[in-house]
Design an enzyme around this catalytic site. Sequence first.
Site, PDB file in Angstrom:
ATOM      1  CG  HIS A  87      -0.282  -0.391   2.588  1.00 48.04           C
ATOM      2  ND1 HIS A  87       0.524   0.783   3.121  1.00 48.04           N
ATOM      3  CD2 HIS A  87      -0.262  -1.242   3.307  1.00 48.04           C
ATOM      4  CE1 HIS A  87       1.187   0.163   4.152  1.00 48.04           C
ATOM      5  NE2 HIS A  87       0.480  -1.165   4.451  1.00 48.04           N
ATOM      6  CG  HIS A 104       4.251  -1.710   2.204  1.00 45.43           C
ATOM      7  ND1 HIS A 104       2.837  -2.145   2.045  1.00 45.43           N
ATOM      8  CD2 HIS A 104       4.725  -2.385   3.296  1.00 45.43           C
ATOM      9  CE1 HIS A 104       2.724  -3.150   3.033  1.00 45.43           C
ATOM     10  NE2 HIS A 104       3.666  -3.154   3.749  1.00 45.43           N
ATOM     11  CD  GLN A 110       6.681 -10.741  10.960  1.00 46.41           C
ATOM     12  OE1 GLN A 110       7.839 -10.700  10.459  1.00 46.41           O
ATOM     13  NE2 GLN A 110       6.044  -9.763  11.140  1.00 46.41           N
ATOM     14  CD  GLU A 128       8.467   8.038  12.656  1.00 47.39           C
ATOM     15  OE1 GLU A 128       7.435   8.490  12.679  1.00 47.39           O
ATOM     16  OE2 GLU A 128       9.623   8.410  12.647  1.00 47.39           O
ATOM     17  CD  GLN A 131       8.959  -4.443  12.292  1.00 48.49           C
ATOM     18  OE1 GLN A 131       8.139  -5.593  12.354  1.00 48.49           O
ATOM     19  NE2 GLN A 131       8.916  -3.879  11.154  1.00 48.49           N
ATOM     20  NE  ARG A 180      -2.126  -8.584  10.796  1.00 47.29           N
ATOM     21  CZ  ARG A 180      -0.908  -8.392  11.114  1.00 47.29           C
ATOM     22  NH1 ARG A 180      -0.455  -7.357  10.829  1.00 47.29           N
ATOM     23  NH2 ARG A 180      -0.170  -9.541  11.263  1.00 47.29           N
TER      24      ARG A 180
HETATM   25  P1  AMP Z   1       4.882  -5.243   6.548  1.00 41.94           P
HETATM   26  O1  AMP Z   1       4.515  -5.514   5.210  1.00 41.94           O
HETATM   27  O2  AMP Z   1       3.645  -4.840   7.142  1.00 41.94           O
HETATM   28  O3  AMP Z   1       5.819  -6.009   7.291  1.00 41.94           O
HETATM   29  O4  AMP Z   1       5.680  -3.743   6.740  1.00 41.94           O
HETATM   30  C1  AMP Z   1       6.760  -3.570   5.919  1.00 41.94           C
HETATM   31  C2  AMP Z   1       7.260  -2.379   6.234  1.00 41.94           C
HETATM   32  O5  AMP Z   1       6.296  -1.024   5.926  1.00 41.94           O
HETATM   33  C3  AMP Z   1       7.545  -2.059   7.845  1.00 41.94           C
HETATM   34  O6  AMP Z   1       8.856  -1.469   7.911  1.00 41.94           O
HETATM   35  C4  AMP Z   1       6.472  -1.286   8.192  1.00 41.94           C
HETATM   36  O7  AMP Z   1       6.679  -0.511   9.309  1.00 41.94           O
HETATM   37  C5  AMP Z   1       6.158  -0.517   7.101  1.00 41.94           C
HETATM   38  N1  AMP Z   1       4.813   0.360   6.951  1.00 41.94           N
HETATM   39  C6  AMP Z   1       3.575  -0.581   7.153  1.00 41.94           C
HETATM   40  N2  AMP Z   1       2.791   0.186   7.343  1.00 41.94           N
HETATM   41  C7  AMP Z   1       3.257   1.440   7.036  1.00 41.94           C
HETATM   42  C8  AMP Z   1       2.471   2.908   6.786  1.00 41.94           C
HETATM   43  N3  AMP Z   1       1.205   3.056   7.092  1.00 41.94           N
HETATM   44  N4  AMP Z   1       3.259   3.907   6.772  1.00 41.94           N
HETATM   45  C9  AMP Z   1       4.624   3.607   6.653  1.00 41.94           C
HETATM   46  N5  AMP Z   1       5.188   2.402   6.643  1.00 41.94           N
HETATM   47  C10 AMP Z   1       4.306   1.493   6.879  1.00 41.94           C
END
Ligand code: AMP
Length: 280
Positions: free
Chosen positions: A34, A37, A61, A149, A154, A188
Amino acid sequence: MKIFRNKDSLVKYINELKKEGASLGFVPTMGSLHRGHLSLVERALTENDNVICSIFINPAQFNNKSDFEQYPSNLKRDLNLLESMNCSAVFTPSKSEMYPQGITVEKSELGSEVTKMEGRFRPGHFQGVATIVKRLTEIVMPHSAYYGEKDYQQLIMVKNLMKTLNLPTEIIGCPTMREENGLAMSSRNERLTQRQRQEAGFIYRSLIKARQMAETLSPQEIEKSIRADFDQNDFLKLEYFNILHNDTLESISDFSKGTARAFVAAYMGEVRLIDNMKLN
Ligand code: AMP
């Protein structure tokens, strides 16, 4: 854009890039990309000659089997998005490629910041994250890696892990991207109905309210008040609302003691949502 399923071919490609002296940025994800990312990829592209993105739904995880099974996946769409952004390469490994040795980070290698919030409510979660972060970082060996953030605990854990493992990668934290109603973007969210998405804006409004209250009230008073607000909300079931020190994630009794951040986790139906905001 190059696509690698296999670590050895990726490492060969990276070695060629590094021979030419190119800087390398890395964005690890679990896919279903999204705008959050993509903001990480954009930042990495502005700061590096080449950017590698990984897409791997990391089973280690997930502490909840159904959360893992229902985690959205959209590889074809993800690859198209990354290609259109001029990402240099994508790594989409299999489970056996990533886990030849199972979990390789010991609890003792993680700092005390992992014991609360996500660590407390999702047993084993951070050990699983740390294992995949370690493995991916050792394979890619990027100059810098970009983390959101949105997952602030994390982000702190990963920064500390790089120091503990003596890995040279610089960790860059990037701001949270939000929907129009303030809901933090998350893969999600795809599991929420239109109505639930709308109602979940309450989480963001609570954080804004906490930030306003921080001008006059103590952290403890704010926690009490926001928890009471959640008790009145019929849609969201609060798991935690904590105000902690921004860097150490220790408790903070007074806003004059340093920068504080509010952290929240709540269930909307079966979907667990997290968010956070700096307060002062
Ligand atoms: P994930 O695919 O959920 O593991 O996220 C991959 C990376 O994208 C992680 O570093 C997350 O913190 C970051 N991330 C997820 N959602 C957001 C968001 N809304 N804004 C900025 N970064 C995000």
